[in-house]
Motif scaffolding. Structure first.
Motif, PDB file in Angstrom:
ATOM      1  N   ALA A 206       1.300  49.252   5.408  1.00  0.00           N
ATOM      2  CA  ALA A 206       2.116  49.971   4.803  1.00  0.00           C
ATOM      3  C   ALA A 206       1.918  50.698   3.570  1.00  0.00           C
ATOM      4  O   ALA A 206       2.597  51.482   3.006  1.00  0.00           O
ATOM      5  N   GLY A 207       0.585  50.390   3.307  1.00  0.00           N
ATOM      6  CA  GLY A 207       0.118  51.151   2.086  1.00  0.00           C
ATOM      7  C   GLY A 207       0.332  50.439   0.904  1.00  0.00           C
ATOM      8  O   GLY A 207       0.113  50.939  -0.294  1.00  0.00           O
ATOM      9  N   GLY A 208       0.916  48.939   0.893  1.00  0.00           N
ATOM     10  CA  GLY A 208       0.988  48.164  -0.278  1.00  0.00           C
ATOM     11  C   GLY A 208      -0.322  47.431  -0.630  1.00  0.00           C
ATOM     12  O   GLY A 208      -1.332  47.640  -0.114  1.00  0.00           O
ATOM     13  N   ALA A 209      -0.122  46.657  -1.513  1.00  0.00           N
ATOM     14  CA  ALA A 209      -1.058  45.728  -2.130  1.00  0.00           C
ATOM     15  C   ALA A 209      -0.399  44.324  -2.682  1.00  0.00           C
ATOM     16  O   ALA A 209       0.557  44.118  -2.392  1.00  0.00           O
ATOM     17  N   ILE A 210      -1.387  43.332  -2.730  1.00  0.00           N
ATOM     18  CA  ILE A 210      -1.224  42.017  -3.086  1.00  0.00           C
ATOM     19  C   ILE A 210      -1.106  41.880  -4.363  1.00  0.00           C
ATOM     20  O   ILE A 210      -0.084  41.230  -5.035  1.00  0.00           O
ATOM     21  N   ALA A 211      -2.099  42.399  -5.225  1.00  0.00           N
ATOM     22  CA  ALA A 211      -2.036  42.436  -6.750  1.00  0.00           C
ATOM     23  C   ALA A 211      -3.076  43.446  -7.088  1.00  0.00           C
ATOM     24  O   ALA A 211      -3.920  44.103  -6.497  1.00  0.00           O
ATOM     25  N   SER A 224       6.304  46.040  -4.741  1.00  0.00           N
ATOM     26  CA  SER A 224       6.501  47.618  -4.775  1.00  0.00           C
ATOM     27  C   SER A 224       7.096  47.968  -3.406  1.00  0.00           C
ATOM     28  O   SER A 224       7.152  47.295  -2.432  1.00  0.00           O
ATOM     29  N   SER A 225       7.426  49.040  -3.425  1.00  0.00           N
ATOM     30  CA  SER A 225       8.248  49.729  -2.648  1.00  0.00           C
ATOM     31  C   SER A 225       7.535  49.740  -1.005  1.00  0.00           C
ATOM     32  O   SER A 225       7.925  49.520  -0.122  1.00  0.00           O
ATOM     33  N   LYS A 226       6.351  49.855  -1.283  1.00  0.00           N
ATOM     34  CA  LYS A 226       5.496  50.005  -0.030  1.00  0.00           C
ATOM     35  C   LYS A 226       5.266  48.516   0.782  1.00  0.00           C
ATOM     36  O   LYS A 226       5.205  48.224   1.957  1.00  0.00           O
ATOM     37  N   SER A 227       4.774  47.591  -0.248  1.00  0.00           N
ATOM     38  CA  SER A 227       4.542  46.154   0.040  1.00  0.00           C
ATOM     39  C   SER A 227       5.928  45.575   0.716  1.00  0.00           C
ATOM     40  O   SER A 227       5.759  45.045   1.785  1.00  0.00           O
ATOM     41  N   ARG A 228       6.863  45.740   0.088  1.00  0.00           N
ATOM     42  CA  ARG A 228       8.122  45.336   0.512  1.00  0.00           C
ATOM     43  C   ARG A 228       8.416  45.939   1.975  1.00  0.00           C
ATOM     44  O   ARG A 228       9.028  45.409   3.005  1.00  0.00           O
ATOM     45  N   ALA A 229       8.120  47.291   2.133  1.00  0.00           N
ATOM     46  CA  ALA A 229       8.361  48.018   3.539  1.00  0.00           C
ATOM     47  C   ALA A 229       7.325  47.258   4.642  1.00  0.00           C
ATOM     48  O   ALA A 229       7.822  46.795   5.771  1.00  0.00           O
ATOM     49  N   GLY A 230       6.363  46.731   4.275  1.00  0.00           N
ATOM     50  CA  GLY A 230       5.202  46.324   5.350  1.00  0.00           C
ATOM     51  C   GLY A 230       5.951  44.794   5.510  1.00  0.00           C
ATOM     52  O   GLY A 230       5.888  44.366   6.627  1.00  0.00           O
ATOM     53  N   LEU A 231       6.531  44.155   4.550  1.00  0.00           N
ATOM     54  CA  LEU A 231       7.095  42.652   4.754  1.00  0.00           C
ATOM     55  C   LEU A 231       8.294  42.737   5.580  1.00  0.00           C
ATOM     56  O   LEU A 231       8.606  41.813   6.255  1.00  0.00           O
ATOM     57  N   THR A 295      -0.331  53.364  12.935  1.00  0.00           N
ATOM     58  CA  THR A 295      -1.006  54.232  13.590  1.00  0.00           C
ATOM     59  C   THR A 295      -2.565  53.495  13.725  1.00  0.00           C
ATOM     60  O   THR A 295      -3.192  53.840  12.840  1.00  0.00           O
ATOM     61  N   GLY A 296      -2.838  53.027  15.016  1.00  0.00           N
ATOM     62  CA  GLY A 296      -4.004  52.551  15.145  1.00  0.00           C
ATOM     63  C   GLY A 296      -4.499  51.128  14.616  1.00  0.00           C
ATOM     64  O   GLY A 296      -3.220  50.558  14.418  1.00  0.00           O
ATOM     65  N   PRO A 297      -5.466  50.503  14.682  1.00  0.00           N
ATOM     66  CA  PRO A 297      -5.639  49.143  14.275  1.00  0.00           C
ATOM     67  C   PRO A 297      -5.132  48.942  12.826  1.00  0.00           C
ATOM     68  O   PRO A 297      -5.112  49.526  11.917  1.00  0.00           O
TER      69      PRO A 297
END
Length: 416
Positions: A206-211, A224-231, A295-297
């Motif tokens: 989702a474009g997020g990160a761990i730290a 972050s918003s992207k990390s939360r979207a992924g979760l 989108t893809g792997p």
């Protein structure tokens, strides 16, 4: 007469002396330098290293390569003792999770200025794991990653066709599998709650990160918003397709797949062999494909090994040359043919079967944040606890990620 006689004796003596000299062979000119190489057990096949050493000896006739094979358990103590000894290793294989601690302590040579074949297409996860503060200390050697392993028989019974290439397609296929198998403990994809290395790819996808690190300070990035979207995507997916327990990790997925309680698992490619060994009738019924993302792997966590040059060694230049050979196309290709994932996305022609699928998946790979204190986060089970709390509904994604980020920042910025 005496003179002639004396002359004859002298000539004979000289002749005998000459014959004696001719009969004494000159001392052979053997290797004058020993390159000490430490590799880990079940690393490169013996024939690969033997062929490489022959080529290396052709290039450097005065060098003998002395190979020692180490067990993985207890490796750190052996490495420490070896580096402090009178005959330290010149080349070492390290697990990619080991490199950072030694590089940050100044115990590994900077290889940034060395020229290594295929460096432009190295697997990202291995390259990152071998780097510290923008410099290269560990040359990517080989990798290992997780793929989806599925049962073709259950797949066909549900009327499914080719493996999916996006997460949406995978979810649709998984729902068909759930409808075709009504057992209350059946999982289309067995996905236990504490399986961090299969859940975190949703964050990266989702474009997020761990730290992240800025100005020398670390901060958790799971909120972050992207990390939360992924979760959120992960939580929604597992709620629909998995009946695996919230408080377990992947250690029981072999039996889940083998017993028919799951149609799919996410695990390392070698796990397919473990399933087939324990459940022999499934050998021909197992297939693999990369875990698909939006989108893809989906980005995969990449394990594996890097090759390093200890600063305590005596032959740094020769060590770099030996590493250059082993990590180049010729020998990486042989590693790929033996079933190991080679270090470059450009070596796909050398691999087949499960290894080819693993290499495809490794084309989008990641590694844990490059902090020397990341082990503290792992040991505290921060990620696993966060995932379990979301999985079983004890916390929302917002609550769980806020708490996890606070712990990550505290642990990564702690002194010592």
């Amino acid at each position: 007469m005496r003179r002639v006689r004396g002359f004859g004796v002298t000539v004979m003596a000289l002749a005998l002396l000459a014959a004696g000299c001719a009969a004494t062979p000159a001392a052979p000119s053997g290797p004058t330098t020993t390159l000490t190489v430490w590799l880990m057990k079940e690393s490169a096949p013996d024939n690969v290293i033997s062929e490489l050493d022959q080529q290396f000896h052709t290039l450097h006739p005065d060098v003998e390569v002395k190979l020692t094979t180490l067990e993985w358990p207890g490796r750190d103590a052996r490495w420490q003792a070896g580096m402090a000894g009178a005959t330290p290793p010149d080349v070492m294989e390290m697990g990619n999770s080991d490199v950072l601690a030694y590089a940050s302590a100044g115990k590994l040579a900077d290889l940034s200025k060395q020229d290594f074949e295929n460096s432009d297409t190295w697997l990202t996860g291995l390259r990152d794991a071998g780097s510290y503060q923008g410099r290269l200390y560990g040359v990517p050697y080989y990798g290992g990653d997780r793929v989806v392993i599925y049962r073709k028989d259950l797949w066909q019974q549900a009327g499914l066709g080719d493996p999916p290439t996006t997460l949406a397609q995978l979810q649709a296929d998984a729902l068909k599998l759930m409808n075709a198998n009504k057992a209350t403990d059946f999982s289309a994809l067995y996905f236990p709650g504490r399986y961090q290395y299969a859940a975190l790819p949703f964050v990266l996808d989702a474009g997020g990160a761990i730290a992240t690190q800025q100005d020398g300070k670390w901060a958790g990035a799971l909120s972050s918003s992207k990390s939360r979207a992924g979760l959120h995507a992960w939580a929604d997916f597992v709620a629909k397709v998995s009946r695996a327990p919230a408080d377990k990790d992947e250690t029981s997925d072999v039996d889940a797949l083998g017993s028919g309680r799951a149609a799919m698992i996410i695990d390392q490619g070698v796990t397919a062999g473990a399933v087939a060994k324990k459940y022999p009738t499934l050998g021909e019924q197992l297939g693999v494909f990369p875990m698909p993302g939006a989108t893809g792997p989906m980005p995969v966590f990449l394990g594996g090994s890097n090759l390093v040059v200890p600063t305590a060694g005596h032959h740094a230049d020769l060590a770099a040359q030996w590493i250059r050979l082993l990590t180049g196309t010729q020998y990486e290709g042989l590693l790929g043919q033996s079933g190991l994932v080679p270090n470059s996305t450009g070596l796909s022609t050398f691999v087949s079967g499960i290894t080819a699928v693993e290499l495809t998946a490794a084309g989008k790979s990641w590694f844990t944040p490059l902090s020397t204190r990341w082990s503290a986060v792992d040991n505290a089970n921060v990620i696993q606890d966060m995932l379990e709390s979301i999985y079983n509904g004890r916390a929302t994604v917002t609550e769980a990620t806020t708490a996890a980020d606070a712990k990550i920042g505290q642990l990564l910025n702690a002194p010592g």
